[in-house]
Structure formats: structure tokens, C-alpha cells
Design a protein around this motif. Structure first.
Motif, mmCIF file in Angstrom:
data_model
loop_
_atom_site.group_PDB
_atom_site.id
_atom_site.type_symbol
_atom_site.label_atom_id
_atom_site.label_comp_id
_atom_site.label_asym_id
_atom_site.label_seq_id
_atom_site.Cartn_x
_atom_site.Cartn_y
_atom_site.Cartn_z
ATOM 1 N N UNK A 8 34.328 11.364 41.394
ATOM 2 C CA UNK A 8 32.839 12.737 41.037
ATOM 3 C C UNK A 8 32.535 13.610 42.146
ATOM 4 N N UNK A 9 32.190 13.238 43.573
ATOM 5 C CA UNK A 9 32.411 14.571 44.357
ATOM 6 C C UNK A 9 33.641 14.513 44.833
ATOM 7 N N UNK A 10 34.670 14.552 44.209
ATOM 8 C CA UNK A 10 35.770 14.754 44.002
ATOM 9 C C UNK A 10 36.150 16.307 43.493
ATOM 10 N N UNK A 11 36.509 15.651 42.736
ATOM 11 C CA UNK A 11 35.469 17.077 41.392
ATOM 12 C C UNK A 11 35.134 18.501 42.169
ATOM 13 N N UNK B 40 23.882 21.431 51.592
ATOM 14 C CA UNK B 40 24.238 20.801 50.033
ATOM 15 C C UNK B 40 25.877 20.167 49.563
ATOM 16 N N UNK B 41 26.215 21.812 49.260
ATOM 17 C CA UNK B 41 27.880 21.944 48.945
ATOM 18 C C UNK B 41 28.935 21.332 50.859
ATOM 19 N N UNK B 42 27.955 21.016 52.094
ATOM 20 C CA UNK B 42 28.626 20.813 52.906
ATOM 21 C C UNK B 42 28.715 19.057 53.467
ATOM 22 N N UNK C 57 32.432 13.040 50.301
ATOM 23 C CA UNK C 57 33.574 12.792 49.027
ATOM 24 C C UNK C 57 34.871 12.314 50.332
ATOM 25 N N UNK C 58 34.909 13.190 51.235
ATOM 26 C CA UNK C 58 35.492 12.288 53.017
ATOM 27 C C UNK C 58 35.314 10.732 53.237
ATOM 28 N N UNK D 147 41.209 5.946 51.860
ATOM 29 C CA UNK D 147 41.863 6.092 53.537
ATOM 30 C C UNK D 147 41.443 6.563 54.400
ATOM 31 N N UNK D 148 39.767 7.015 54.346
ATOM 32 C CA UNK D 148 38.971 6.875 55.567
ATOM 33 C C UNK D 148 38.746 5.491 56.012
ATOM 34 N N UNK D 149 38.647 4.321 54.838
ATOM 35 C CA UNK D 149 37.729 3.126 55.626
ATOM 36 C C UNK D 149 39.365 2.410 56.273
ATOM 37 N N UNK D 150 40.708 2.589 55.662
ATOM 38 C CA UNK D 150 41.760 2.281 56.593
ATOM 39 C C UNK D 150 42.265 2.944 57.804
#
Length: 513
Positions: free
Chosen positions: A86-89, A116-118, A124-125, A130-133
Motif C-alpha cells: 500500500x505504501x509502495x503504491x 507526510x510524503x517523505x 515504505x523503505x 530486503x531492508x530487514x535482510x
């Protein structure tokens, strides 16, 4: 335990707390988690005495519990992925059209600020799989480098400099991760999670340690103390690995009942500590050679072990020699208290039967200094006693069989009155002191409980027990097997303090797991 005592001598008595926590947490709690898993598997395998219905019910409960755990884990991953998509979209929509508004759940539009946009893009990041990895990879690499670093690495070597630089880099990266999460989730929501709080504490302590170390040598000791908390970094993986989360959560759930068990344990230690004070306080001292922990060989110094007292030992240095086949000890005011001269040479030859070189014959004459003679004259040898404070000789039960008692008494009396002494063996000056063992004693409740902790670990406790068995009384030299009943104190404590209390920790940990 030897390492613990070395640490206490180096860093102070408070260093024992580290080793006590290490044993309690590492041995009594964490290792019991393995036992809990093992017993859980055995319980599943052991179906003896069960009816078919009971076995089926147990298997059904196990399957339902496993299914519930899988469903919870799956639902957590599903919700995380849906939120990320959802955040990615939303982030894609904002990026593609440069839009500043999004549709609200009510159907209208919500005008978004630049902040808010940032924040949407940041969230989303951090939710990207892959972030946790990537963070786990950083933690693993950081842990490996922590294992490579050691006090043996030269401070000026390239390896040490590289380790210091990479450590600062990792502190910055982990700090950036924490800041990014706080910005994306909001400070309140970030700290609402216990795992995030643990992450922040570890990162914050690491940052403080790095700042102190870079600030200069004045705060180097404080920096090293803070840097020791870097060992907590691998704990951050627990928040990102499902299996580790279960184990750590079970560990935290066991903390309250474990604290109750710890209070019971402290109560037992206190009871036995007070009992140890009454039984052994002041009795662990003994006469040792100066600046060592080696107990004196009293017969070789001309005095029976039962006659060695605190007063005799504390009197200082003694000159030991031979008269009439017996050893004799004479007070000396110090290393220069006697001046000895060889009169006739010794003869040395190889004893083939015992494969050793033996020296015999020869004679020496010794003259006491003015300080030594003044003390000997003030406290002369009393031939009616077995020994004197300033001069002594062994009795017939320990000395050479058939030695001339009259000759010994005359020689000792002459030395104590005139300062002249003749010996048929090479005289030696032996300095000694009355001191307690370096690693243990029962002189106060803290030391007594620390000895009990050592006993509960079942390491080095035999040395303490045998010393207690030899203990005679305060101010007297310990004698072999003088009080054999003292061993019961340690046997009873091991049964209660080690086996019983240990099983309490096992029961609590298994119950919560």
C-alpha cells in the motif's frame, strides 16, 4: 572461578557481579531453554500409559498449537506485506505525478505536506522485505568484527585502525536506521514496541561509547566500559528472526517467576552464609612464606604444625638450622638479622637408589645482629615449654628419631642469650606472614556468600572444603583433617543450593516455555 578472582583483583570486588550474572543467566536460564525444548520433544515421544483417545487428544492439541503459531506468523507477514504494498503504491503515485494529495478512506482527498510524503516513502523503505535482510547482514558483519577485536591487537596496527573505523561506520548506520524508523513510524509508535526500545538502547550506548572514545584519552576508561555493550548487538537479530523471538519472549516471560526463585536462592545463601561465618570466620588464616600463598613447612622450620600460631608467624623472619639431628628456628630482625659463616665444607654425592644429589656434613656459625639479640634477650627461650615465641625446635614426634634433646636446648638457650648459634646444616632465613587465602574466606557475609556461589558452581570447591576440614581455631595453623565433620556443611549446601535451587530455575523456565 579463578578467572572471577583474577577479575576481582584487577577491577575490584564489584567484578564478581559480572560472573554471577553470567552463571545465573547463561547456565541457570538460557541453557535451561535447551532442556525445555528437549523435554518437550520427549513428552511428545513418550505415550506410554496413554489410551488411544488421550494420545489422539494430545496430538490434536499439539497440531492446533502449531497451526495457531503458524497462522500468527503468517498473518504478521501478510499484514506487513500488505502495508508495504500500500505504501509502495502511494509512494509511486506521489513520485509519478508529483501529486500532493491521496484519496482518503471516505472517498475524498487528503492534501499531504512535504513531510507526510517523505514519511510515506521512509515507511515504505523500512517495510521493504530486503531492508530487514540488509540490517541482519550488518549485524552479522559487525558481530564478526567484534569477535576479531581483542586486547592483543596492537593499537597502532592497521587491523586495529580498520576495526575502529568500521565500528564508527556501523554505529552511524545503526543510528541512521533508528532515526529512519522513528521518523517513519513516529516517536510514540516507535517506542511502543519493546523490540524497537531494545534496539534504540543498544544503538544509543554504542554511539555514546564511540563519542567518548573519539573525544580523547581523558575519557578512555569510560569509553572502554561503554564499548563493552557492543556485545549486545547480536541481540538485535532476535527482533527479526521468528524462532529467536519465540525463545527471547519465553525468556522474558520467565523473568518474574525467576526473580521469585532468585529471592529464595538469596535466602538460602544468606542462611548458609551466616552459618559459615559461625563455623569458619577467622579460621582460614595460615602461616605462609612471605609474598606467596605457599603454606610453610613447619617441621623443616623447627616447629610442629600444632604449635604454629598467629603470634609466632607474625613475629617475622626466622633463621632455620640443625642441631643434634633436629631443626631449630631462631628469631631474626630481618634479612640481615644473622651473619652466618661456613666452618667446614659440605659433601655432596649421588644417591642412586633415590636418583638425587644429597648434601651432608659441614658446619656453620652464625652471629645475631644487635637488633636480633635485643629481641631474643627480652624474650628468651623457656625450656619448660615445647616452643618459644622467639626460638623453637621440633619435638620427638616430628623431628629426627634419637636427636639429643639436651644439646638442642643448650644451643637454643645459648643463641637466645648470647647471639651465637652453630648449625650442622646450611642455615636459611625464612620470612613468613599470617594471611588468609587469596581467593576465599569467611570473614564477612559478602565473602561467605561468594564462597557459597563458588561451591554451587561445583568448581574449585574441594580446595575450600579441605581447607575448612583442616581449620583448627582462630589464630592457629590449620592441621590435616582436624575437623572432618566440616565437610557436611558443603555437602548439604550443594544438595540444597546447587541441585535443589538449580531445579527450581529449570522448572520455571520449562513452565514458561
Amino acid at each position: 572461578n579463578e578467572v572471577m578472582y583474577d577479575g576481582m583483583r584487577t577491577k575490584g570486588d564489584a567484578a564478581c557481579l559480572y560472573f554471577i550474572l553470567l552463571v545465573v543467566i547463561g547456565n541457570y536460564i538460557v541453557l535451561n531453554l535447551f532442556l525445555a525444548i528437549l523435554l518437550d520433544n520427549f513428552a511428545d515421544m513418550d505415550s506410554s500409559g496413554e489410551t488411544a483417545a488421550e494420545t489422539a487428544a494430545r496430538e490434536e492439541r499439539k497440531a492446533a498449537d502449531l497451526q495457531r503459531k503458524k497462522a500468527v506468523a503468517l498473518e504478521r507477514r501478510k499484514m506487513r506485506r500488505e502495508e508495504w504494498m500500500k505504501l509502495q503504491a502511494q509512494a509511486s503515485l506521489l513520485s509519478s505525478g508529483g501529486g500532493k494529495s491521496l484519496k482518503a478512506a471516505t472517498g475524498g482527498e487528503v492534501i499531504l505536506s512535504a513531510m507526510d510524503r517523505t514519511r510515506i516513502r521512509a515507511r515504505s523503505l523500512i517495510l521493504h522485505p530486503k531492508f530487514d535482510q540488509f540490517i541482519i547482514l550488518l549485524i552479522l558483519v559487525s558481530s564478526v568484527l567484534l569477535a576479531v577485536d581483542s586486547p592483543n591487537v596492537d593499537e597502532d596496527s592497521k587491523l586495529k585502525k580498520a576495526l575502529n573505523i568500521t565500528d564508527v561506520v556501523f554505529v552511524c548506520l545503526f543510528g541512521l536506521e533508528a532515526a529512519l524508523k522513528m521518523f517513519a513510524l513516529g516517536v510514540k509508535k516507535y517506542f511502543a514496541s519493546g523490540w524497537n526500545l531494545m534496539d534504540f538502547v543498544i544503538v544509543f550506548i554504542g554511539a555514546i561509547g564511540a563519542i567518548l572514545e573519539l573525544s580523547g584519552s581523558a575519557t578512555m576508561q569510560a569509553a572502554r566500559s561503554m564499548r563493552s555493550f557492543r556485545a549486545l548487538r547480536p541481540m538485535r537479530m532476535a527482533a527479526r528472526a521468528e524462532g529467536m523471538r519465540i525463545v527471547i519472549e519465553a525468556l522474558f516471560q520467565a523473568v518474574p517467576p525467576i526473580m521469585n526463585v532468585a529471592l529464595v536462592c538469596i535466602l538460602f545463601y544468606l542462611i548458609f552464609g551466616i552459618l559459615g561465618l559461625n563455623l569458619f570466620m577467622g579460621k582460614m588464616y595460615r602461616c605462609v612464606y612471605d609474598s606467596t600463598d605457599n603454606v610453610i613447612n613447619s617441621p623443616a622450620m623447627g616447629i610442629a604444625a600444632r604449635d604454629v600460631t598467629k603470634q609466632w608467624c607474625a613475629s617475622g623472619t626466622h633463621l632455620t638450622g640443625c642441631v643434634g639431628g633436629a631443626r631449630v628456628a631462631l628469631y631474626s630482625s630481618g634479612a640481615n638479622g644473622w651473619a652466618c659463616t661456613r666452618v667446614t665444607s659440605t659433601v655432596s654425592e649421588l644417591n642412586v637408589d633415590f636418583n638425587r644429589v644429597e648434601t651432608y656434613s659441614g658446619s656453620w656459625t652464625c652471629a645475631a645482629s644487635a637488633d636480633t639479640l635485643a629481641v631474643l634477650t627480652a624474650d628468651p627461650y623457656d625450656p619448660t615449654e615445647r616452643f618459644g615465641l622467639r626460638a623453637s625446635y621440633v619435638d620427638g614426634t616430628i623431628g629426627a628419631v634419637g636427636y639429643n634433646t639436651t644439646a638442642v636446648r643448650e644451643a637454643v638457650t645459648t643463641a637466645a642469650t648470647t647471639g651465637a648459634f652453630s648449625s650442622t646444616c646450611e642455615p636459611r632465613l625464612e620470612a613468613h606472614e599470617w594471611k588468609k587465602p587469596e581467593n576465599y574466606n569467611f570473614d564477612n557475609i559478602g565473602a561467605s556468600m561468594l564462597v557459597l556461589f563458588e561451591t554451587a558452581t561445583l568448581e574449585m570447591w574441594l580446595e575450600v572444603m579441605y581447607h575448612s576440614v583442616d581449620a583448627v581455631a582462630e589464630g592457629l595453623q590449620p592441621r590435616l583433617n582436624y575437623n572432618e565433620g566440616a565437610a557436611l556443611f558443603y555437602v548439604v549446601f550443594i544438595i540444597i543450593g546447587a541441585f535443589f535451587v538449580m531445579n527450581l530455575f529449570v522448572g520455571v523456565t520449562i513452565d514458561k516455555f
